[in-house]
Design a protein around this motif. Structure first.
Motif, mmCIF file in Angstrom:
data_model
loop_
_atom_site.group_PDB
_atom_site.id
_atom_site.type_symbol
_atom_site.label_atom_id
_atom_site.label_comp_id
_atom_site.label_asym_id
_atom_site.label_seq_id
_atom_site.Cartn_x
_atom_site.Cartn_y
_atom_site.Cartn_z
ATOM 1 N N VAL A 1 -26.675 -41.388 53.905
ATOM 2 C CA VAL A 1 -25.624 -40.171 53.724
ATOM 3 C C VAL A 1 -25.940 -39.115 54.847
ATOM 4 O O VAL A 1 -25.087 -38.938 55.428
ATOM 5 N N VAL B 1 -19.236 -30.138 52.671
ATOM 6 C CA VAL B 1 -19.588 -31.362 52.384
ATOM 7 C C VAL B 1 -20.216 -31.983 53.417
ATOM 8 O O VAL B 1 -21.428 -32.456 53.072
ATOM 9 N N ARG C 1 -28.936 -33.332 49.494
ATOM 10 C CA ARG C 1 -27.862 -34.268 49.777
ATOM 11 C C ARG C 1 -27.027 -34.863 48.933
ATOM 12 O O ARG C 1 -27.430 -35.292 47.669
ATOM 13 N N GLN C 2 -25.734 -35.333 49.141
ATOM 14 C CA GLN C 2 -25.164 -36.337 48.318
ATOM 15 C C GLN C 2 -26.133 -37.642 48.032
ATOM 16 O O GLN C 2 -26.915 -37.996 49.039
ATOM 17 N N GLN C 3 -26.234 -37.993 46.829
ATOM 18 C CA GLN C 3 -27.330 -39.079 46.544
ATOM 19 C C GLN C 3 -26.803 -40.486 46.879
ATOM 20 O O GLN C 3 -27.265 -41.501 46.587
ATOM 21 N N SER C 4 -25.572 -40.477 47.361
ATOM 22 C CA SER C 4 -25.015 -41.912 47.477
ATOM 23 C C SER C 4 -23.674 -41.695 48.551
ATOM 24 O O SER C 4 -23.299 -40.473 48.700
ATOM 25 N N GLU D 1 -21.141 -43.039 48.314
ATOM 26 C CA GLU D 1 -19.935 -43.032 47.359
ATOM 27 C C GLU D 1 -19.630 -41.468 46.738
ATOM 28 O O GLU D 1 -18.581 -41.142 46.786
ATOM 29 N N GLN D 2 -20.637 -40.843 46.328
ATOM 30 C CA GLN D 2 -20.664 -39.303 46.222
ATOM 31 C C GLN D 2 -20.074 -38.632 47.472
ATOM 32 O O GLN D 2 -19.150 -37.802 47.380
ATOM 33 N N LEU D 3 -20.525 -38.787 48.680
ATOM 34 C CA LEU D 3 -20.145 -38.406 49.717
ATOM 35 C C LEU D 3 -18.788 -38.550 49.981
ATOM 36 O O LEU D 3 -17.770 -37.731 50.275
ATOM 37 N N THR E 1 -16.551 -39.310 47.727
ATOM 38 C CA THR E 1 -15.849 -38.497 46.588
ATOM 39 C C THR E 1 -15.566 -37.023 47.092
ATOM 40 O O THR E 1 -14.534 -36.375 46.914
ATOM 41 N N GLU E 2 -16.678 -36.433 47.292
ATOM 42 C CA GLU E 2 -16.615 -35.056 47.777
ATOM 43 C C GLU E 2 -15.566 -34.748 48.929
ATOM 44 O O GLU E 2 -15.129 -33.639 48.826
ATOM 45 N N ARG F 1 -11.921 -34.920 47.712
ATOM 46 C CA ARG F 1 -11.844 -33.720 46.928
ATOM 47 C C ARG F 1 -11.803 -32.692 47.810
ATOM 48 O O ARG F 1 -10.591 -31.867 47.469
#
Length: 129
Positions: free
Chosen positions: A68, A98, A110-113, A115-117, A119-120, A123
């Motif tokens: 990440v 982000v 940090r984002q923990q994956s 995928e989360q990065l 998604t954020e 958004r």
């Protein structure tokens, strides 16, 4: 990541852009390491501009959260010419936030994956419109 590996020594030279087909390709990643793994050498290989703090610390966990950081650092290099100040960010404050989170010195912030990065990022992009 889904296969249980993390990229080691990822940097801007690992990215090729084919203008003719408008495709971006990832190449020349020296190797992947199966997770979970730990830093067994202290300073690991790579360009320090893209390396997370854990890639400098003997015994630190190297995992998806490490990647990440590399993706956040890549965004700064490719989109803001390496400049990490908000004023230099061309895509607005929501996406800046982000990416800034992705390069936090504290891996827990940090984002923990990946995928989360993503998604954020999506958004924040929608909020910008």
């Amino acid at each position: 990541i889904r296969q249980g590996y993390v990229a080691i020594d990822f940097y801007d030279g690992s990215i090729l852009y084919d203008a003719k087909s408008a495709r971006t390709l990832i190449c020349d990643i020296d190797f992947y390491i199966r997770t979970p793994c730990t830093n067994t050498m202290g300073r690991m290989w790579g360009s320090s501009r893209f390396m997370s703090p854990e890639e400098f610390m003997l015994g630190a966990v190297i995992d998806e959260v490490t990647n990440v950081y590399a993706m956040g650092a890549t965004a700064f290099v490719l989109l803001a010419d390496g400049n990490r100040s908000p004023e230099a960010w061309p895509l607005g404050s929501a996406r800046y936030a982000v990416v800034r989170k992705a390069v936090s010195e504290d891996r827990n912030d940090r984002q923990q994956s990946i995928e989360q990065l993503i998604t954020e990022w999506k958004r924040a992009k929608e909020e910008q419109v």
